[in-house]
Design a protein around this motif. Structure first.
Motif, PDB file in Angstrom:
ATOM      1  N   GLN A  18       0.848  -1.190   0.000  1.00  0.00           N
ATOM      2  CA  GLN A  18       0.000   0.000   0.000  1.00  0.00           C
ATOM      3  C   GLN A  18       0.879   1.233   0.000  1.00  0.00           C
ATOM      4  O   GLN A  18       1.949   1.245   0.634  1.00  0.00           O
ATOM      5  CB  GLN A  18      -0.924   0.029   1.214  1.00  0.00           C
ATOM      6  N   PHE A  19       0.404   2.259  -0.704  1.00  0.00           N
ATOM      7  CA  PHE A  19       1.115   3.525  -0.805  1.00  0.00           C
ATOM      8  C   PHE A  19       0.125   4.653  -0.560  1.00  0.00           C
ATOM      9  O   PHE A  19      -0.987   4.634  -1.091  1.00  0.00           O
ATOM     10  CB  PHE A  19       1.733   3.702  -2.199  1.00  0.00           C
ATOM     11  N   THR A  20       0.533   5.627   0.237  1.00  0.00           N
ATOM     12  CA  THR A  20      -0.300   6.797   0.474  1.00  0.00           C
ATOM     13  C   THR A  20       0.016   7.834  -0.592  1.00  0.00           C
ATOM     14  O   THR A  20       1.182   8.213  -0.764  1.00  0.00           O
ATOM     15  CB  THR A  20      -0.032   7.381   1.877  1.00  0.00           C
ATOM     16  N   LEU A  21      -1.018   8.264  -1.302  1.00  0.00           N
ATOM     17  CA  LEU A  21      -0.856   9.266  -2.347  1.00  0.00           C
ATOM     18  C   LEU A  21      -0.977  10.648  -1.723  1.00  0.00           C
ATOM     19  O   LEU A  21      -1.854  10.884  -0.895  1.00  0.00           O
ATOM     20  CB  LEU A  21      -1.928   9.094  -3.423  1.00  0.00           C
ATOM     21  N   GLY A  22      -0.116  11.539  -2.139  1.00  0.00           N
ATOM     22  CA  GLY A  22      -0.163  12.900  -1.630  1.00  0.00           C
ATOM     23  C   GLY A  22      -1.265  13.702  -2.295  1.00  0.00           C
ATOM     24  O   GLY A  22      -1.963  13.238  -3.200  1.00  0.00           O
ATOM     25  N   GLU A  23      -1.425  14.918  -1.847  1.00  0.00           N
ATOM     26  CA  GLU A  23      -2.391  15.826  -2.459  1.00  0.00           C
ATOM     27  C   GLU A  23      -1.927  16.162  -3.866  1.00  0.00           C
ATOM     28  O   GLU A  23      -0.743  16.132  -4.171  1.00  0.00           O
ATOM     29  CB  GLU A  23      -2.495  17.109  -1.628  1.00  0.00           C
ATOM     30  N   GLY A  24      -2.872  16.474  -4.726  1.00  0.00           N
ATOM     31  CA  GLY A  24      -2.524  16.898  -6.073  1.00  0.00           C
ATOM     32  C   GLY A  24      -2.345  15.775  -7.070  1.00  0.00           C
ATOM     33  O   GLY A  24      -1.804  15.972  -8.146  1.00  0.00           O
ATOM     34  N   ILE A  25      -2.804  14.568  -6.738  1.00  0.00           N
ATOM     35  CA  ILE A  25      -2.730  13.438  -7.666  1.00  0.00           C
ATOM     36  C   ILE A  25      -4.069  13.320  -8.392  1.00  0.00           C
ATOM     37  O   ILE A  25      -5.125  13.424  -7.783  1.00  0.00           O
ATOM     38  CB  ILE A  25      -2.432  12.123  -6.897  1.00  0.00           C
ATOM     39  N   ASP A  26      -4.018  13.095  -9.686  1.00  0.00           N
ATOM     40  CA  ASP A  26      -5.228  12.904 -10.488  1.00  0.00           C
ATOM     41  C   ASP A  26      -5.600  11.421 -10.450  1.00  0.00           C
ATOM     42  O   ASP A  26      -5.219  10.646 -11.321  1.00  0.00           O
ATOM     43  CB  ASP A  26      -4.984  13.376 -11.923  1.00  0.00           C
ATOM     44  N   VAL A  27      -6.351  11.018  -9.413  1.00  0.00           N
ATOM     45  CA  VAL A  27      -6.656   9.599  -9.204  1.00  0.00           C
ATOM     46  C   VAL A  27      -7.521   9.012 -10.317  1.00  0.00           C
ATOM     47  O   VAL A  27      -7.507   7.797 -10.539  1.00  0.00           O
ATOM     48  CB  VAL A  27      -7.318   9.352  -7.826  1.00  0.00           C
ATOM     49  N   GLU A  28      -8.252   9.839 -11.043  1.00  0.00           N
ATOM     50  CA  GLU A  28      -9.100   9.359 -12.136  1.00  0.00           C
ATOM     51  C   GLU A  28      -8.282   8.892 -13.335  1.00  0.00           C
ATOM     52  O   GLU A  28      -8.767   8.114 -14.148  1.00  0.00           O
ATOM     53  CB  GLU A  28     -10.082  10.452 -12.577  1.00  0.00           C
ATOM     54  N   ARG A  29      -7.049   9.358 -13.455  1.00  0.00           N
ATOM     55  CA  ARG A  29      -6.232   9.020 -14.622  1.00  0.00           C
ATOM     56  C   ARG A  29      -5.095   8.054 -14.309  1.00  0.00           C
ATOM     57  O   ARG A  29      -4.220   7.837 -15.134  1.00  0.00           O
ATOM     58  CB  ARG A  29      -5.657  10.310 -15.235  1.00  0.00           C
ATOM     59  N   ILE A  30      -5.077   7.437 -13.135  1.00  0.00           N
ATOM     60  CA  ILE A  30      -4.054   6.440 -12.806  1.00  0.00           C
ATOM     61  C   ILE A  30      -4.252   5.235 -13.723  1.00  0.00           C
ATOM     62  O   ILE A  30      -5.366   4.776 -13.929  1.00  0.00           O
ATOM     63  CB  ILE A  30      -4.130   6.022 -11.326  1.00  0.00           C
ATOM     64  N   SER A  31      -3.153   4.732 -14.284  1.00  0.00           N
ATOM     65  CA  SER A  31      -3.230   3.566 -15.164  1.00  0.00           C
ATOM     66  C   SER A  31      -2.146   2.568 -14.766  1.00  0.00           C
ATOM     67  O   SER A  31      -1.167   2.922 -14.117  1.00  0.00           O
ATOM     68  CB  SER A  31      -3.065   3.981 -16.627  1.00  0.00           C
ATOM     69  N   ALA A  32      -2.343   1.310 -15.177  1.00  0.00           N
ATOM     70  CA  ALA A  32      -1.380   0.262 -14.831  1.00  0.00           C
ATOM     71  C   ALA A  32      -1.312  -0.755 -15.946  1.00  0.00           C
ATOM     72  O   ALA A  32      -2.295  -1.009 -16.643  1.00  0.00           O
ATOM     73  CB  ALA A  32      -1.788  -0.420 -13.523  1.00  0.00           C
ATOM     74  N   HIS A  33      -0.102  -1.321 -16.135  1.00  0.00           N
ATOM     75  CA  HIS A  33       0.038  -2.454 -17.055  1.00  0.00           C
ATOM     76  C   HIS A  33       1.129  -3.386 -16.519  1.00  0.00           C
ATOM     77  O   HIS A  33       2.038  -2.965 -15.812  1.00  0.00           O
ATOM     78  CB  HIS A  33       0.322  -2.000 -18.498  1.00  0.00           C
ATOM     79  N   TYR A  34       0.979  -4.667 -16.851  1.00  0.00           N
ATOM     80  CA  TYR A  34       1.873  -5.719 -16.366  1.00  0.00           C
ATOM     81  C   TYR A  34       2.531  -6.362 -17.576  1.00  0.00           C
ATOM     82  O   TYR A  34       1.848  -6.864 -18.469  1.00  0.00           O
ATOM     83  CB  TYR A  34       1.060  -6.746 -15.575  1.00  0.00           C
ATOM     84  N   ASP A  35       3.861  -6.321 -17.616  1.00  0.00           N
ATOM     85  CA  ASP A  35       4.586  -6.858 -18.764  1.00  0.00           C
ATOM     86  C   ASP A  35       5.923  -7.425 -18.299  1.00  0.00           C
ATOM     87  O   ASP A  35       6.655  -6.757 -17.561  1.00  0.00           O
ATOM     88  CB  ASP A  35       4.805  -5.729 -19.787  1.00  0.00           C
ATOM     89  N   ASN A  36       6.234  -8.639 -18.715  1.00  0.00           N
ATOM     90  CA  ASN A  36       7.510  -9.297 -18.395  1.00  0.00           C
ATOM     91  C   ASN A  36       7.811  -9.319 -16.897  1.00  0.00           C
ATOM     92  O   ASN A  36       8.948  -9.116 -16.477  1.00  0.00           O
ATOM     93  CB  ASN A  36       8.664  -8.629 -19.144  1.00  0.00           C
TER      94      ASN A  36
END
Length: 143
Positions: free
Chosen positions: A91-109
């Motif tokens: 788990q990671f705490t996100l600071g203020e000012g992060i656009d949580v709606e646009r977080i993306s992730a991908h898994y490769d190798n």
């Protein structure tokens, strides 16, 4: 077959076996860095089934979960067993000012990459400073 013996490596292996059960949390090494207007989090998850990877955000808390399934065979007789299996969780705490709606992730190798963009309102911006002298010059030029 030639084999070398490293007493410190063997001590690390024994300590890991004693202090970490097969059901406990597994190590998920990460790199986190800022690149322009976004943060990049890379997590090592070798051998993890991509379908078991779960990334979610709840408020300011980013959670990564994954499962590495142990191969099952009744006839297998292990000569060495050093690869961890089970649940991975961070788990990671996100600071203020992060656009949580646009977080993306991908898994490769075997690497999970999470892109965490900074919101436009939180990005630094240049503010122009004006003075009376500048305003008078502009009035004189335009007259």
């Amino acid at each position: 077959m030639a084999m070398s013996f490293d007493p410190f490596n063997e001590l690390d292996r024994l300590a890991s076996a004693l202090f970490q059960s097969n059901r406990g949390q597994r190590l998920m090494p990460v790199d986190l860095y800022q690149d322009g207007g976004q943060y990049i989090l890379n997590a090592d998850l070798p051998g993890v089934d991509p379908g078991s990877v779960d990334v979610d955000v709840d408020g300011q808390l980013l959670t990564i979960r994954a499962q590495r399934t142990e191969p099952t065979s009744d006839d297998a007789k292990f000569l060495a067993r050093e690869r961890p299996y089970g649940a991975y969780w961070r788990q990671f705490t996100l600071g203020e000012g992060i656009d949580v709606e646009r977080i993306s992730a991908h898994y490769d190798n075997g690497v999970l990459s999470v892109v965490i963009p900074v919101s436009e309102t939180a990005k630094p911006r240049k503010i122009e400073v004006s003075s009376r002298a500048n305003a008078r010059e502009q009035m004189t030029i335009s007259s």
